[in-house]
Enzyme design. Structure first.
Site, PDB file in Angstrom:
ATOM      1  N   GLU A 176      74.121 -20.843  79.175  1.00  9.23           N
ATOM      2  CA  GLU A 176      75.283 -21.154  80.002  1.00  9.23           C
ATOM      3  C   GLU A 176      74.903 -21.106  81.488  1.00  9.23           C
ATOM      4  O   GLU A 176      75.361 -21.942  82.272  1.00  9.23           O
ATOM      5  CB  GLU A 176      76.412 -20.166  79.700  1.00  9.23           C
ATOM      6  CG  GLU A 176      77.677 -20.442  80.512  1.00  9.23           C
ATOM      7  CD  GLU A 176      78.756 -19.396  80.286  1.00  9.23           C
ATOM      8  OE1 GLU A 176      78.533 -18.457  79.492  1.00  9.23           O
ATOM      9  OE2 GLU A 176      79.825 -19.515  80.918  1.00  9.23           O
TER      10      GLU A 176
ATOM     11  N   HIS B 248      81.901 -22.654  83.948  1.00 11.61           N
ATOM     12  CA  HIS B 248      81.429 -21.972  82.746  1.00 11.61           C
ATOM     13  C   HIS B 248      81.371 -22.932  81.568  1.00 11.61           C
ATOM     14  O   HIS B 248      81.851 -24.063  81.632  1.00 11.61           O
ATOM     15  CB  HIS B 248      82.387 -20.826  82.371  1.00 11.61           C
ATOM     16  CG  HIS B 248      82.412 -19.733  83.381  1.00 11.61           C
ATOM     17  ND1 HIS B 248      81.637 -18.606  83.274  1.00 11.61           N
ATOM     18  CD2 HIS B 248      83.111 -19.610  84.546  1.00 11.61           C
ATOM     19  CE1 HIS B 248      81.863 -17.823  84.318  1.00 11.61           C
ATOM     20  NE2 HIS B 248      82.743 -18.410  85.112  1.00 11.61           N
TER      21      HIS B 248
ATOM     22  N   GLU C 125      86.046 -23.975  81.685  1.00  3.20           N
ATOM     23  CA  GLU C 125      85.133 -23.845  80.542  1.00  3.20           C
ATOM     24  C   GLU C 125      84.914 -25.274  80.061  1.00  3.20           C
ATOM     25  O   GLU C 125      85.807 -25.907  79.500  1.00  3.20           O
ATOM     26  CB  GLU C 125      85.766 -22.994  79.429  1.00  3.20           C
ATOM     27  CG  GLU C 125      86.080 -21.558  79.839  1.00  3.20           C
ATOM     28  CD  GLU C 125      84.877 -20.617  79.709  1.00  3.20           C
ATOM     29  OE1 GLU C 125      83.773 -21.110  79.385  1.00  3.20           O
ATOM     30  OE2 GLU C 125      85.054 -19.410  79.936  1.00  3.20           O
TER      31      GLU C 125
ATOM     32  N   HIS D 265      77.719 -16.685  85.822  1.00  2.87           N
ATOM     33  CA  HIS D 265      76.556 -15.909  85.369  1.00  2.87           C
ATOM     34  C   HIS D 265      75.333 -16.156  86.264  1.00  2.87           C
ATOM     35  O   HIS D 265      75.431 -16.814  87.299  1.00  2.87           O
ATOM     36  CB  HIS D 265      76.258 -16.191  83.891  1.00  2.87           C
ATOM     37  CG  HIS D 265      77.508 -16.186  83.063  1.00  2.87           C
ATOM     38  ND1 HIS D 265      78.129 -15.019  82.673  1.00  2.87           N
ATOM     39  CD2 HIS D 265      78.300 -17.196  82.606  1.00  2.87           C
ATOM     40  CE1 HIS D 265      79.224 -15.322  81.988  1.00  2.87           C
ATOM     41  NE2 HIS D 265      79.357 -16.629  81.935  1.00  2.87           N
TER      42      HIS D 265
HETATM   43 ZN    ZN Z   1      80.945 -17.895  81.292  1.00  2.00          ZN
END
Ligand code: ZN
Length: 331
Positions: A158, A213, A295, A121
């Protein structure tokens, strides 16, 4: 945040199939990770909730079924030739950034190796919804260029998290002599799109790529997982040459992440292995070099967010990734 799916039902079917294959190959790796977890005394904040004991059967079907039907949007890549995309091409090579003590070229165990880090992102994405919602080709279908990512209840985003961990990881890898490039770093208002993120790793000729992430799942869902590319041959996507090395990279990152952080693998997908396989992510589908996503935890869970917001924990997370990547490159 885990990447969204345009067709949840279709994706779930595929995920279940690919996950079954992955588990057959990867349970031994998770088992090793579990042993490491045991040896280190576990995490400081509870225990390996949902982590199966050694030898316990893991149900791929259950793991896939437990996955939230839709966990929200994710990084989308752009094939567009927009001004922003052009601007990104002039972004400075991160390896040239000042301020890092690192060996002179040629020094260190990772000298001559190229690692691309993809901070998931962009903090500015939320201001550019039109741009990031534009669809791009990911080989199998078209998806949004990128997403805003998720956030904790306190507002910690995030994108903030991924930027911080990416910089920590870069510093660690440079100390080992690697040439490191970030896909973006305060050098563009939004994006890159997911296809461009993949292209950056490809063009760099990276020996390894990691996309960082944190997830946005339901409270109570905890732990990290590494996402591996499925075998995809469709349109401009062909992962046949990277499936095996990416799996190797992912297994090593997962194992080292457990050891460095003390965190347990995800209790909501992956059947306790800390590994998942997906065919719906442009960043993986379009990669021609070994690549995984990680993640690091669930930003919507109060215990996980306490870790994710801790600078000390983020350093451990970066160390785990660096150790995994180093292990892969020195294999
Ligand atoms: Zn993400």
């Amino acid at each position: 945040m885990s990447y969204d799916e345009s067709h949840p039902a279709a994706r779930r079917r595929t995920s279940r199939r690919t996950l079954t294959i992955a588990l057959a190959a990867l349970v031994p790796g998770a088992f090793a990770g579990w042993l490491i977890w045991q040896a280190t005394g576990g995490s400081a904040d509870g225990g390996p909730a949902g982590l199966p004991a050694p030898g316990a059967s893991t149900s791929a079907t259950a793991g896939a079924a437990d996955r939230p039907a839709s966990s929200g949007p994710e990084p989308r890549q752009s094939v567009s030739k927009s001004p922003s995309a052009s601007a990104s091409k002039s972004a400075p090579d991160d390896d040239a950034a000042p301020g890092d003590a690192r060996p002179a070229p040629g020094d260190g165990p990772l000298a001559g190796r190229i690692v691309v880090i993809d901070p998931g992102h962009n903090p500015g994405n939320f201001k550019h919804t039109a741009e990031i919602n534009k669809l791009v080709d990911i080989g199998t279908n078209r998806k949004e260029c990128d997403t805003t990512g998720t956030a904790g209840n306190s507002g910690y985003t995030e994108a903030e998290f991924t930027a911080d961990v990416s910089q920590r990881l870069r510093t660690l890898l440079r100390k080992e002599g690697a040439t490191v490039k970030l896909t973006h770093e305060n050098d563009r208002p939004w994006g890159p799109c997911v296809d461009e993120r993949a292209e950056i790793g490809n063009k760099a000729g990276a020996d390894a790529v990691i996309s960082i992430h944190a997830d946005g799942s339901a409270a109570g869902n905890r732990g990290f997982h590494v996402i591996l590319p499925a075998l995809v041959k469709s349109g401009g996507a062909d992962t046949s040459k990277i499936v095996a090395p990416s799996r190797d990279l992912g297994e090593r990152v997962a194992g080292k992440f457990v050891r460095a952080t003390g965190s347990a693998p995800s209790n909501y997908l992956g059947g306790g292995t800390g590994l998942d396989v997906r065919d719906d992510l442009g960043g993986l589908n379009l990669s021609t070099v070994p690549k995984v996503f990680i993640e690091c935890g669930n930003m919507r869970d109060t215990k996980d967010i306490a870790l994710l917001t801790s600078a000390e924990w983020r350093q451990k997370a970066a160390q785990g990734m660096a150790d995994g990547i180093s292990s892969f490159l020195n294999r």
